[in-house]
Structure formats: C-alpha cells, structure tokens
Write a protein that holds these residues in place. Sequence first.
Motif, PDB file in Angstrom:
ATOM      1  N   THR A  50       0.841  -1.207   0.000  1.00  0.00           N
ATOM      2  CA  THR A  50       0.000   0.000   0.000  1.00  0.00           C
ATOM      3  C   THR A  50       0.873   1.252   0.000  1.00  0.00           C
ATOM      4  O   THR A  50       0.505   2.286  -0.570  1.00  0.00           O
ATOM      5  CB  THR A  50      -0.963  -0.007   1.219  1.00  0.00           C
ATOM      6  OG1 THR A  50      -1.884   1.064   1.123  1.00  0.00           O
ATOM      7  CG2 THR A  50      -0.217   0.103   2.527  1.00  0.00           C
ATOM      8  N   GLY A  51       2.041   1.142   0.609  1.00  0.00           N
ATOM      9  CA  GLY A  51       2.984   2.265   0.616  1.00  0.00           C
ATOM     10  C   GLY A  51       3.526   2.560  -0.778  1.00  0.00           C
ATOM     11  O   GLY A  51       3.920   3.690  -1.074  1.00  0.00           O
ATOM     12  N   ALA A  52       3.540   1.538  -1.647  1.00  0.00           N
ATOM     13  CA  ALA A  52       3.980   1.748  -3.028  1.00  0.00           C
ATOM     14  C   ALA A  52       2.958   2.600  -3.771  1.00  0.00           C
ATOM     15  O   ALA A  52       3.306   3.510  -4.525  1.00  0.00           O
ATOM     16  CB  ALA A  52       4.160   0.406  -3.726  1.00  0.00           C
ATOM     17  N   ILE A  53       1.688   2.282  -3.540  1.00  0.00           N
ATOM     18  CA  ILE A  53       0.623   3.057  -4.191  1.00  0.00           C
ATOM     19  C   ILE A  53       0.681   4.504  -3.719  1.00  0.00           C
ATOM     20  O   ILE A  53       0.668   5.444  -4.511  1.00  0.00           O
ATOM     21  CB  ILE A  53      -0.760   2.431  -3.861  1.00  0.00           C
ATOM     22  CG1 ILE A  53      -0.856   1.015  -4.443  1.00  0.00           C
ATOM     23  CG2 ILE A  53      -1.888   3.301  -4.388  1.00  0.00           C
ATOM     24  CD1 ILE A  53      -2.057   0.223  -3.966  1.00  0.00           C
ATOM     25  N   ALA A  54       0.800   4.664  -2.401  1.00  0.00           N
ATOM     26  CA  ALA A  54       0.812   6.020  -1.843  1.00  0.00           C
ATOM     27  C   ALA A  54       2.053   6.786  -2.261  1.00  0.00           C
ATOM     28  O   ALA A  54       2.002   8.010  -2.469  1.00  0.00           O
ATOM     29  CB  ALA A  54       0.722   5.945  -0.318  1.00  0.00           C
TER      30      ALA A  54
ATOM     31  N   ILE B 256      -4.793   1.662 -10.440  1.00  0.00           N
ATOM     32  CA  ILE B 256      -3.395   2.086 -10.652  1.00  0.00           C
ATOM     33  C   ILE B 256      -3.244   2.734 -12.026  1.00  0.00           C
ATOM     34  O   ILE B 256      -2.617   3.781 -12.178  1.00  0.00           O
ATOM     35  CB  ILE B 256      -2.437   0.878 -10.488  1.00  0.00           C
ATOM     36  CG1 ILE B 256      -2.409   0.445  -9.022  1.00  0.00           C
ATOM     37  CG2 ILE B 256      -1.031   1.218 -10.972  1.00  0.00           C
ATOM     38  CD1 ILE B 256      -1.737  -0.902  -8.780  1.00  0.00           C
ATOM     39  N   ASP B 257      -3.855   2.125 -13.037  1.00  0.00           N
ATOM     40  CA  ASP B 257      -3.761   2.686 -14.393  1.00  0.00           C
ATOM     41  C   ASP B 257      -4.407   4.075 -14.473  1.00  0.00           C
ATOM     42  O   ASP B 257      -3.972   4.926 -15.252  1.00  0.00           O
ATOM     43  CB  ASP B 257      -4.434   1.747 -15.410  1.00  0.00           C
ATOM     44  CG  ASP B 257      -3.655   0.454 -15.617  1.00  0.00           C
ATOM     45  OD1 ASP B 257      -2.528   0.346 -15.091  1.00  0.00           O
ATOM     46  OD2 ASP B 257      -4.170  -0.456 -16.293  1.00  0.00           O
ATOM     47  N   THR B 258      -5.438   4.281 -13.675  1.00  0.00           N
ATOM     48  CA  THR B 258      -6.131   5.584 -13.705  1.00  0.00           C
ATOM     49  C   THR B 258      -5.291   6.698 -13.070  1.00  0.00           C
ATOM     50  O   THR B 258      -5.235   7.815 -13.580  1.00  0.00           O
ATOM     51  CB  THR B 258      -7.477   5.477 -12.952  1.00  0.00           C
ATOM     52  OG1 THR B 258      -8.266   4.479 -13.580  1.00  0.00           O
ATOM     53  CG2 THR B 258      -8.221   6.796 -12.943  1.00  0.00           C
ATOM     54  N   TYR B 259      -4.643   6.361 -11.955  1.00  0.00           N
ATOM     55  CA  TYR B 259      -3.954   7.422 -11.202  1.00  0.00           C
ATOM     56  C   TYR B 259      -2.447   7.484 -11.470  1.00  0.00           C
ATOM     57  O   TYR B 259      -1.839   8.531 -11.284  1.00  0.00           O
ATOM     58  CB  TYR B 259      -4.210   7.259  -9.697  1.00  0.00           C
ATOM     59  CG  TYR B 259      -5.661   7.546  -9.343  1.00  0.00           C
ATOM     60  CD1 TYR B 259      -6.107   8.851  -9.152  1.00  0.00           C
ATOM     61  CD2 TYR B 259      -6.595   6.520  -9.246  1.00  0.00           C
ATOM     62  CE1 TYR B 259      -7.425   9.129  -8.860  1.00  0.00           C
ATOM     63  CE2 TYR B 259      -7.925   6.779  -8.952  1.00  0.00           C
ATOM     64  CZ  TYR B 259      -8.337   8.079  -8.756  1.00  0.00           C
ATOM     65  OH  TYR B 259      -9.655   8.361  -8.476  1.00  0.00           O
TER      66      TYR B 259
ATOM     67  N   LYS C 272       3.184  -2.123 -13.189  1.00  0.00           N
ATOM     68  CA  LYS C 272       3.207  -3.540 -12.792  1.00  0.00           C
ATOM     69  C   LYS C 272       3.904  -3.713 -11.444  1.00  0.00           C
ATOM     70  O   LYS C 272       3.510  -4.554 -10.648  1.00  0.00           O
ATOM     71  CB  LYS C 272       3.892  -4.378 -13.870  1.00  0.00           C
ATOM     72  CG  LYS C 272       3.004  -4.669 -15.062  1.00  0.00           C
ATOM     73  CD  LYS C 272       3.703  -5.557 -16.075  1.00  0.00           C
ATOM     74  CE  LYS C 272       2.743  -5.959 -17.191  1.00  0.00           C
ATOM     75  NZ  LYS C 272       3.436  -6.596 -18.317  1.00  0.00           N
ATOM     76  N   PHE C 273       4.944  -2.947 -11.198  1.00  0.00           N
ATOM     77  CA  PHE C 273       5.636  -3.040  -9.908  1.00  0.00           C
ATOM     78  C   PHE C 273       4.734  -2.573  -8.773  1.00  0.00           C
ATOM     79  O   PHE C 273       4.722  -3.175  -7.702  1.00  0.00           O
ATOM     80  CB  PHE C 273       6.949  -2.231  -9.931  1.00  0.00           C
ATOM     81  CG  PHE C 273       8.162  -3.102 -10.095  1.00  0.00           C
ATOM     82  CD1 PHE C 273       8.472  -3.654 -11.318  1.00  0.00           C
ATOM     83  CD2 PHE C 273       8.972  -3.402  -9.007  1.00  0.00           C
ATOM     84  CE1 PHE C 273       9.580  -4.487 -11.468  1.00  0.00           C
ATOM     85  CE2 PHE C 273      10.081  -4.226  -9.137  1.00  0.00           C
ATOM     86  CZ  PHE C 273      10.391  -4.772 -10.367  1.00  0.00           C
ATOM     87  N   VAL C 274       3.998  -1.506  -9.007  1.00  0.00           N
ATOM     88  CA  VAL C 274       3.087  -1.032  -7.955  1.00  0.00           C
ATOM     89  C   VAL C 274       2.041  -2.102  -7.675  1.00  0.00           C
ATOM     90  O   VAL C 274       1.727  -2.394  -6.514  1.00  0.00           O
ATOM     91  CB  VAL C 274       2.421   0.305  -8.348  1.00  0.00           C
ATOM     92  CG1 VAL C 274       1.357   0.697  -7.329  1.00  0.00           C
ATOM     93  CG2 VAL C 274       3.463   1.411  -8.460  1.00  0.00           C
ATOM     94  N   LEU C 275       1.532  -2.726  -8.740  1.00  0.00           N
ATOM     95  CA  LEU C 275       0.525  -3.783  -8.568  1.00  0.00           C
ATOM     96  C   LEU C 275       1.136  -4.992  -7.852  1.00  0.00           C
ATOM     97  O   LEU C 275       0.576  -5.497  -6.870  1.00  0.00           O
ATOM     98  CB  LEU C 275      -0.034  -4.197  -9.934  1.00  0.00           C
ATOM     99  CG  LEU C 275      -1.112  -5.278  -9.920  1.00  0.00           C
ATOM    100  CD1 LEU C 275      -2.350  -4.816  -9.161  1.00  0.00           C
ATOM    101  CD2 LEU C 275      -1.505  -5.661 -11.360  1.00  0.00           C
ATOM    102  N   ALA C 276       2.299  -5.431  -8.325  1.00  0.00           N
ATOM    103  CA  ALA C 276       2.950  -6.596  -7.713  1.00  0.00           C
ATOM    104  C   ALA C 276       3.269  -6.321  -6.250  1.00  0.00           C
ATOM    105  O   ALA C 276       3.101  -7.188  -5.386  1.00  0.00           O
ATOM    106  CB  ALA C 276       4.224  -6.941  -8.478  1.00  0.00           C
ATOM    107  N   SER C 277       3.730  -5.121  -5.995  1.00  0.00           N
ATOM    108  CA  SER C 277       4.107  -4.746  -4.630  1.00  0.00           C
ATOM    109  C   SER C 277       2.938  -4.905  -3.671  1.00  0.00           C
ATOM    110  O   SER C 277       3.125  -5.106  -2.473  1.00  0.00           O
ATOM    111  CB  SER C 277       4.606  -3.297  -4.615  1.00  0.00           C
ATOM    112  OG  SER C 277       5.102  -2.962  -3.339  1.00  0.00           O
TER     113      SER C 277
END
Lengths: 156, 279
Positions: free
Chosen positions: B40-44, B95-98, B140-145
Amino acid sequence: MRALPTSILALGLLAACGGPELSCPEPALPSPTPTYVDTLESLVLVPARANLRDASTAEVDSFASLTAQTQAACGESPPGGACDLTTLRAALVALPTPDHPGVFTGIEASLDAAIASAHADFAPADRDCAGQPEAACDARAITGAFARAVCGVRNP
Amino acid sequence: MTIAFVLGGGGSLGAFSVGVARWLLVDKAIQPDIVTGTSTGAIASVLVATGEIGLLSDLYTNVTTQDVLHQSFLGDLDVVIHGYSNSVDPLKNLIDTYLTEDRRQKIINKGVKLQIAATNLQKGIVEYADETSNLDRLRKFVLASSCQPALMPTISIGGYEYLDGGIMQMLPIQRALDLGATKIYASATSAAAANRPPITRHFPNAPGTDVFNYTLRRAVLLMTDQMTDDTIALQLERGVDLTAFRPASTQIGDPLQFDPSLMAAMVDHGYLRAQQILP
C-alpha cells in the motif's frame, strides 16, 4: 472590545437560530486530475475532520451551522458576503467551545499551510474560480471541506 | 541533508501513512528527495512523490473494497481453483487511472527518486522500479508490490513472477539509505510491539474454517509486524537519523477490507499522531 463585522454577527445569529441545512456530498473516487478547488478542499479536510473528532455534539452542531450558512452564501451567484475567507476564519474562531477550547482554533491554524500548498500547486490563472475573488473561491473550497468533515464525523 | 519518506505495507491500514504524509508535506513543509514504498505504501508513494497529498487522502478515504479486489464467495476453494483468492483487476484499473505518464514525468521533473519494492519470486530478492522505469513496468511493480501471497495473484514482469515487496522489505528504509538518504521519515501501519494487545480469535483445525482468510493472514501479519519492529530497531541501533511513525495502538480494520469511514479515521489518526511525534 473590537466590534465584530456585521457579516460575522449575521453568521453567528443564523447559526444560533437555525438556517440552511448542511448538504453532504456523495462519496466518490476523486478525479485523477483534481482542480484547484478540489485540491484545497482535500487539503483542508484532513485537519478539519481530525480536530472535529474530539469535539462535543454541541460543538459539531455549531460548526455545522456555520458551514451550512457559508455553503449557502457560496452557492449564490454572485457569492454572498459570507462567502469570504476572512469572514469565515473569524466566524470559525468565534464559535463557542464549551468542551474542547482548542478545537476550532486548531482547524483555523491549519488553514494557512493548506492554502499555501494549494497556491503553490496552482498559479492564479489555473484555478477554477470562475472569475470570483480569491477570498470567495478559497472560502468555497474550505466550506466544501468543512461540510465533508462534519458529514464524516456525524455519519461514519 | 537528503530526506527520504519511507512508506510501509499494510493494505487499507496504509491510510495511517497518508495522514502522516499530510502532516509532513503540508504542515511541516518537508519535501522528500527520495520516496520508497512497499505494498500500500507503493501506491501512496507515487502521489507523495508528486506532492499530490490532497488527491492521495481523497483516494484513501473514498476507495471501497470493490475498487480494489474482486473477492470470491468460494473462500479457500478459490485458492485451489485459481491459485489465489482475490482478483486484483479492480486494483489494476485504479493504478492505471492514477499512475499516468504525466505523473511519472512530474516526479522526474521534481527530481524525486521514487522506489517501488516488489519481491522477485525466482531470484528471491526484492527489486525496485523507479521513476525512470517505463510506465508499464512502473505500474506492474506497484501492482505486484501490493499482491499478498495466496490471497492475490503473482504478477509477471520480464519473465519473472513478482509479489508483495513486504515479503522481504516491509519498510524499505535500507533502500533509501543506499540511495544516499541522511534523514529518514518512516511510516509503518502496525503499532509498536508494546502497543499490540493479544487478539481473542481462535484458529481451530476444522473444515470450513477458511484458513487462508484467517490463519494465513494472521501469520502474515505477525511476520510483517516483527519485520517492521526489527527494521526500525536495527536502523536506530546503527545510528540512522530516523523518525518512525506508528499508530498508538493496533489499528481496527482488516487490511483487505477498504471501508472509507474506517480509513478516514486512520488518515486522521496518522495526521494527529505525526503532529504528536514531530510537532
């Protein structure tokens, strides 16, 4: 004692006597390309809601009344006199705080940093203020945040 | 001074770190040179790196479970059928949207080093995507993370399969140090050990107990909490200039349930907690 401006007195009176209903926005995912008003609203929301969580029901109610008055003024075209940043800030710190003395001054104190951050991100020409003065535009955004804060605390 | 923000994993509990970041970026006006994130920290960390903290807090307080996961009613059985119990198609769309090309460019233009941690299952190491990675790889890294083992699918990137960076790096402080950070602000979603009370749930061995949703998740939580404790303790012992932000007590909420009102409370707690730790 310095006399309070008429608009603040009017807001206080309306808050005490009832007035417009607070309108709660529908929750939704944010736009991936937020505008200036969206950004300022979001920046103000967190400290407003965080501080409001400590407030008593009476304090939340008075905050909600002030927010509803300002929301109504900002919804007019052109915006009413109460839709003004200076007026809103003065009315905010003048609200009674019988239970938690720092609650509204805490919210008011957080506004400078939020406004500075939003101003840094958006040049005046890029702000979605529809030709309104900056003080009215900012009041509109901040009122939006206050409304969301009240709704979030009252209806978790 | 080279400043790093380090954002740890924890699913929906990551809302705590959003509140922390709100305090640091806006009220304290601290601008990071490096942002590292896991799960979640990757997304943020993407929106922390761009400085869009208003958008980030709005995202974390409006997102629902359906926006992130497609949860099967089959429970454990779905793990047998698909190899994982939750589809992450909604999260991929989010993820693709933001995470857009404009945002990647904005991070480059700001000169912020972004580091997204994901675990390479074949090599057994944590790898990082950064702001110079192409958009597809970064997404993909953000998703995998963010993909927890068994609960979510593995993500194929360049011939390898990847999962949650938190498997090996729950709080990627070391990566920030390796990139030259001299001051670390790290936000973890778990309370310190002394502030984590026991739980009352039992974990019996019986059919229909949904071991993946309860026993496995409890085990993962215990491992990641301990990893976070050890990481912070190690870096403090080494004399790293580290300010760690952790909740005052165990956060209420299931990391895989995204309830906007609970997450708003976590954002607010993070904001007030950061204010308390770094006035």
